[in-house]
Enzyme design. Structure first.
Site, PDB file in Angstrom:
ATOM      1  CD  GLN A 189     -34.062   9.182  22.014  1.00  0.00           C
ATOM      2  OE1 GLN A 189     -34.420   8.161  22.592  1.00  0.00           O
ATOM      3  NE2 GLN A 189     -33.625   9.153  20.766  1.00  0.00           N
ATOM      4  CG  ASP A 215     -30.444   3.360  25.174  1.00  0.00           C
ATOM      5  OD1 ASP A 215     -31.004   2.794  24.213  1.00  0.00           O
ATOM      6  OD2 ASP A 215     -30.694   4.523  25.531  1.00  0.00           O
ATOM      7  CE  LYS A 264     -35.980   4.681  21.431  1.00  0.00           C
ATOM      8  NZ  LYS A 264     -34.806   5.467  21.802  1.00  0.00           N
TER       9      LYS A 264
HETATM   10  N1  GUN Z   1     -30.551   8.556  19.988  1.00  0.00           N
HETATM   11  C1  GUN Z   1     -30.499   7.905  18.803  1.00  0.00           C
HETATM   12  N2  GUN Z   1     -30.610   6.579  18.987  1.00  0.00           N
HETATM   13  C2  GUN Z   1     -30.736   6.382  20.315  1.00  0.00           C
HETATM   14  C3  GUN Z   1     -30.899   5.214  21.113  1.00  0.00           C
HETATM   15  O1  GUN Z   1     -30.924   4.071  20.658  1.00  0.00           O
HETATM   16  N3  GUN Z   1     -31.009   5.448  22.452  1.00  0.00           N
HETATM   17  C4  GUN Z   1     -30.956   6.684  22.987  1.00  0.00           C
HETATM   18  N4  GUN Z   1     -31.058   6.805  24.312  1.00  0.00           N
HETATM   19  N5  GUN Z   1     -30.814   7.782  22.273  1.00  0.00           N
HETATM   20  C5  GUN Z   1     -30.703   7.625  20.944  1.00  0.00           C
END
Ligand code: GUN
Length: 292
Positions: free
Chosen positions: A98, A121, A54
């Site tokens: 995350q 998110d 990311k």
């Molecule tokens: N863990 C797995 N997928 C995601 C996501 O799209 N965002 C976040 N913050 N954690 C994740």
């Protein structure tokens, strides 16, 4: 044989569009580019890899990024303090925490402490509720990425029967809401299947569109689908093997048996995964435009 949906190419096109828009904003005199922050807790290999990608994506499209790392042992109050700081920092447009988090931390508390305007998110109940009511909101990146794939491949969903397997807050449940919302993609008749669903094959065999988000490698087999179905595989499971890396990524769909029957199918890797990352950038651009 199905058309294989190329998530890598679609994500690349999307990222180029975002990059071009950022360049345009900067030439028009914007004082700074969009800024995404990420909080990463602990040493989980998959989480580290996701967050690393990311951050790299941000560089690629001209965003600023900030990575904030904590040890596994971080307390909930320390984490809440960091989130508060990000909420108040005018130079940060959006941020993510995350998931998953260590067990001693209340995930719901953490998610609810993120300011909805910075919740790129789309996990905060405010955004989730607005999405369900078809109001303007941040949509979770994975289902939003799937909607984008359906749109860019001109896959008509109106009046179609869709089965979503898995009801997680990140994928299955929001996916079912978006597919059932007004529009195209959208306007589908949606069944949200889960661990208590009986005779799942009865539904999947009737489905025009099947979206699996289980994390159960090879679960969906050819005898569970009908001719011409659209198959979207969200499962990404690390399966140990004897390769140099020590594992490979496997989807929920038994690709070799399903691909000859389906009309469209996503591979793993290279299907939904890259779109999730691209949609996070799109959400960050939206947050920037709202904030700036
Ligand atoms: N863990 C797995 N997928 C995601 C996501 O799209 N965002 C976040 N913050 N954690 C994740």
């Amino acid at each position: 044989m199905a058309i294989i949906i190329d998530g890598n190419a679609t994500a690349k096109a999307l990222k180029n569009e975002v990059k071009a828009e950022v360049e345009l904003l900067m030439t028009k005199g914007a004082k700074r580019p969009p800024h995404l922050a990420a909080i990463l807790v602990g040493e989980d290999g998959a989480s580290k890899a996701y967050v690393g990608s990311k951050v790299k994506d941000c560089e690629l499209v001209g965003y600023k990024s900030t990575l904030i790392k904590f040890e596994d042992s971080v307390s909930e109050s320390e984490l809440l303090k960091a989130i508060q700081e990000l909420n108040e920092d005018e130079g940060i447009d959006g941020f993510i925490v995350q998931l998953p988090l260590p067990k001693h931390i209340d995930q719901e508390n953490i998610i609810q402490s993120i300011h909805p305007d910075k919740d790129v998110d789309g996990f905060h109940p405010m955004n989730f509720g607005k999405m369900a009511l078809e109001m303007d909101a941040f949509h979770p990146a994975t289902p939003a990425g799937i909607m984008e794939l359906l749109e860019r491949y001109s896959i008509n969903t109106v009046g179609k029967m869709a089965v979503v397997i898995g009801r997680s807050r990140i994928v299955g449940r929001p996916m079912s809401i978006l597919l059932g919302s007004k529009g195209n993609p959208g306007d589908a008749t949606v069944i949200l299947a889960h661990s208590k669903t009986k005779e799942l094959e009865k539904y999947t065999r009737q489905a025009d569109i099947i979206i699996t988000a289980l994390g159960n490698p090879g679960f969906l087999k050819a005898d569970m689908i009908s001719e011409g179905a659209v198959i979207i595989d969200v499962g990404i499971t690390r399966v140990d093997d004897t390769s140099k890396k020590g594992y490979h990524l496997a989807g929920d769909v038994d690709f070799p048996s399903c691909a000859p029957i389906a009309s469209y199918i996503t591979p793993v890797p290279g299907g939904v995964g890259p779109m999730t990352r691209a949609m996070l950038l799109k959400n960050t651009l939206k947050a920037y435009k709202n904030n700036y």
